[in-house]
Scaffold this active site. Structure first.
Site, short mmCIF file in Angstrom:
data_model
loop_
_atom_site.label_atom_id
_atom_site.label_comp_id
_atom_site.label_asym_id
_atom_site.label_seq_id
_atom_site.Cartn_x
_atom_site.Cartn_y
_atom_site.Cartn_z
CG ASP A 222 42.84 30.67 40.62
OD1 ASP A 222 42.33 29.86 39.84
OD2 ASP A 222 43.72 30.36 41.45
CD GLU A 264 37.21 53.86 41.43
OE1 GLU A 264 38.08 54.27 40.64
OE2 GLU A 264 37.45 53.54 42.62
C1 GLC Z 1 42.06 27.16 40.15
C2 GLC Z 1 42.39 27.02 38.69
C3 GLC Z 1 43.32 25.86 38.51
C4 GLC Z 1 44.58 26.15 39.30
C5 GLC Z 1 44.27 26.46 40.76
C6 GLC Z 1 45.45 27.08 41.43
O1 GLC Z 1 41.35 26.08 40.63
O2 GLC Z 1 41.21 26.89 37.93
O3 GLC Z 1 43.61 25.61 37.17
O4 GLC Z 1 45.42 25.04 39.24
O5 GLC Z 1 43.22 27.38 40.89
O6 GLC Z 1 45.66 28.39 40.99
#
Ligand code: GLC
Length: 544
Positions: A222, A264
């Protein structure tokens, strides 16, 4: 060219079809109104039948759900609304038996304000160093330490009360007298971690191992380009190079050490990397870094032949030097659903232009989305499919009072937020809540007509979006693993062949296009015209 060669099994990710599961809205096994792991387990046969190679689960960890689970309180447990760790382990194993791999979503940029680290930091412990706390500016520290803005709107800083009683109250949102400020690039309930601290790195490497040990085949990262901040936390100045927190060079060292761990276990990464600069983007995909990253420029591209072709060419050109496969994305849990986007005057995607009440022609959007499905599934690389895309679900305009996405509130109610693409799926037209769950109203209401899109209706209809996706995923190997070659075509028509021999034609012009080989049709996104030509907003696959 010969027969398509099956990809090596450890290369599955290079050409996979990966289905994104937003657990909260997928299927509600216990009937409490929230989707859960029991619901996913019960629907694994559906996913196997659809033919997908892997499932990417949005965060399923313990979370106060202030940002749909992207506010993680414990990366090693499952939120009780979704199930248990034991159930997740069963799900991973059961999916694997059906030939489906699991990708989990790791959120390294921030944690929940309920995470033990942040609570300990607020209590004055040494955990403070794991976050970005700073005194404010101004005479009494009443101004934020710098001018950074939250991605969700408003300042990226929240001030703590002077004498916090954090365990009881959590951080104060409104104190105008008080203590230090902390950084959050997203909601205030998502404090950013300090990636200059070795414990932060160590912890994430342990979390990766924790999930790889449980049989996970991949990790979605993310906000992958945001982790590292300029330690001076300077004001943001437009065009500043390097940017104080986007795409910092130090990130690559982090991902190299992650890659060594993934290797790994034979596991892979997909990065959420939003970067307009293609050369900078490709750096994340060097052979000792991430395996793949989401192709947001294709996702945001308007329905226009020249622009789509340019986007495809740029994508392939940027990936080639680093040897990474492209990914093809039409939508996800953050953006406007495909059939809606393509049915609007502006068919591209931009967070900044989202608004309530945008006129939409869903019949047009659906026709284009069907053609786009065949286009993206014919391209070289991996394809991401967001739950409900295979049902042609439209974006829902959720009533303002019911919107949970923090983007809505933090925009001052202007931005409709992202809940419109997160409405619980319809499974059975005649069941309560369209078969999503049984007893309680789903966490987001399903609008009138939702049951018309139900899986059971579409299964019986050869002309449905679901039938198209099922056939396309099954026939996709006819394109083989090789590169793409553009073939001659009239203006507004995309026409290419792949090394496996199959060809794809998409007509985005307003004139029907003659087919080079009308007898060789493998699959069409819609009916041909009476003369056997390809109408506007229609795609076909032709056999070798
Ligand atoms: C990314 C995710 C989104 C979230 C953001 C903060 O963009 O896809 O849904 O709100 O990160 O974690």
């Amino acid at each position: 060219m010969g027969q398509p060669t099956p990809a090596r099994s450890d290369d599955w990710w290079r050409s996979a079809v990966i289905y994104q599961v937003y657990v909260r809205s997928f299927a509600d096994g216990d009937g409490d109104g929230t989707g859960d792991l029991a619901g996913v387990r019960a629907r694994l046969p559906y996913l196997a039948e659809l033919g997908v190679d892997a499932l990417w689960f949005n965060p399923w960890y313990l979370s106060p759900m202030k940002d749909g689970g992207y506010d993680v309180a414990d990366y090693r447990s499952i939120d009780p609304a979704f199930g248990t760790l034991a159930e997740a382990e069963k799900l991973i194993a059961e999916a694997r038996e059906l030939g489906i791999r699991t990708i989990v979503d790791i959120v390294p940029n921030h944690v929940s304000d309920q995470h033990p680290w942040f609570r300990a930091a607020l209590a004055g412990g040494p955990e403070r160093d794991l976050f970005h706390f700073r005194p404010g500016r101004g005479e009494h520290g009443e101004l934020p330490p710098n001018d950074w803005r939250s991605e969700f709107g408003g300042p990226a800083w929240t001030r703590l009360p002077a004498s916090p009683d954090p365990v009881q109250d959590g951080p104060s949102r409104s104190a105008d007298t008080g203590g230090d400020w902390y950084l959050h690039l997203f909601a205030p309930e998502q404090p950013d971690l300090n990636w200059a601290h070795p414990a932060v790195r160590q912890e994430h490497e342990d979390i990766l191992r924790f999930w790889f040990e449980r049989g996970v085949a991949g990790v979605r990262i993310d906000s992958a380009a945001l982790l590292v901040k300029d330690p001076r936390l300077p004001d943001f100045t437009e065009g500043r190079d390097p940017h104080p927190y986007v795409d910092r060079d130090e990130l690559h060292d982090i991902y190299r050490s992650w890659r060594a761990i993934a290797d790994e276990y034979g596991a892979v990464f997909v990065g959420e990397v939003w970067l307009p600069d293609t050369e900078r983007f490709a750096r994340y995909l060097r052979p000792d870094e991430l395996h793949t990253a989401f192709n947001f420029s294709f996702m945001a591209c308007p329905w226009d032949a020249a622009r789509l072709r340019a986007s495809i060419d740029e994508t392939l050109a940027e990936h080639a030097p680093v040897g990474a496969p492209a990914t093809w994305v039409l939508c996800n849990h953050d953006v406007t659903r495909t059939v809606t986007r393509y049915g609007r005057a502006d068919t591209g995607f931009d967070f900044a232009t989202k608004a309530f009440g945008t006129p939409t022609d869903l019949a047009l959007g659906t026709r284009r989305a069907r053609a786009a499905a065949l286009l993206s599934l014919a391209l070289p690389g991996a394809v991401y499919l967001y739950q409900g895309e295979e049902l042609g679900l439209p974006e829902v305009e959720v009533e303002r009072e019911l919107i949970q996405d923090p983007m809505h509130a933090r925009s001052g109610g202007v931005d409709p937020g992202r809940d419109g693409c997160r409405v619980p799926l319809p499974w059975a037209a005649d069941a309560p809540y369209a078969g999503f769950g049984s007893r309680r109203t789903p966490w987001l209401p399903q609008p009138d007509g939702w049951a018309d899109h139900a899986v059971d209706r579409q299964l019986d209809d050869p002309g449905s979006m679901l039938s198209l996706y099922r056939r396309a995923i099954r026939l996709r190997p006819a394109f083989g693993d090789g590169p793409l070659t553009w073939l001659p075509a009239p203006d507004g028509v995309l026409h290419f062949a792949r090394a496996g021999g199959a060809r794809c034609l998409v007509n985005l012009s307003d004139t029907p296009a003659a087919l080079p080989d009308p007898a060789g049709i493998l699959l069409a996104s819609g009916p041909l015209d009476p003369d056997g030509r390809l109408p506007q907003d229609t795609a076909v696959w032709l056999r070798a």
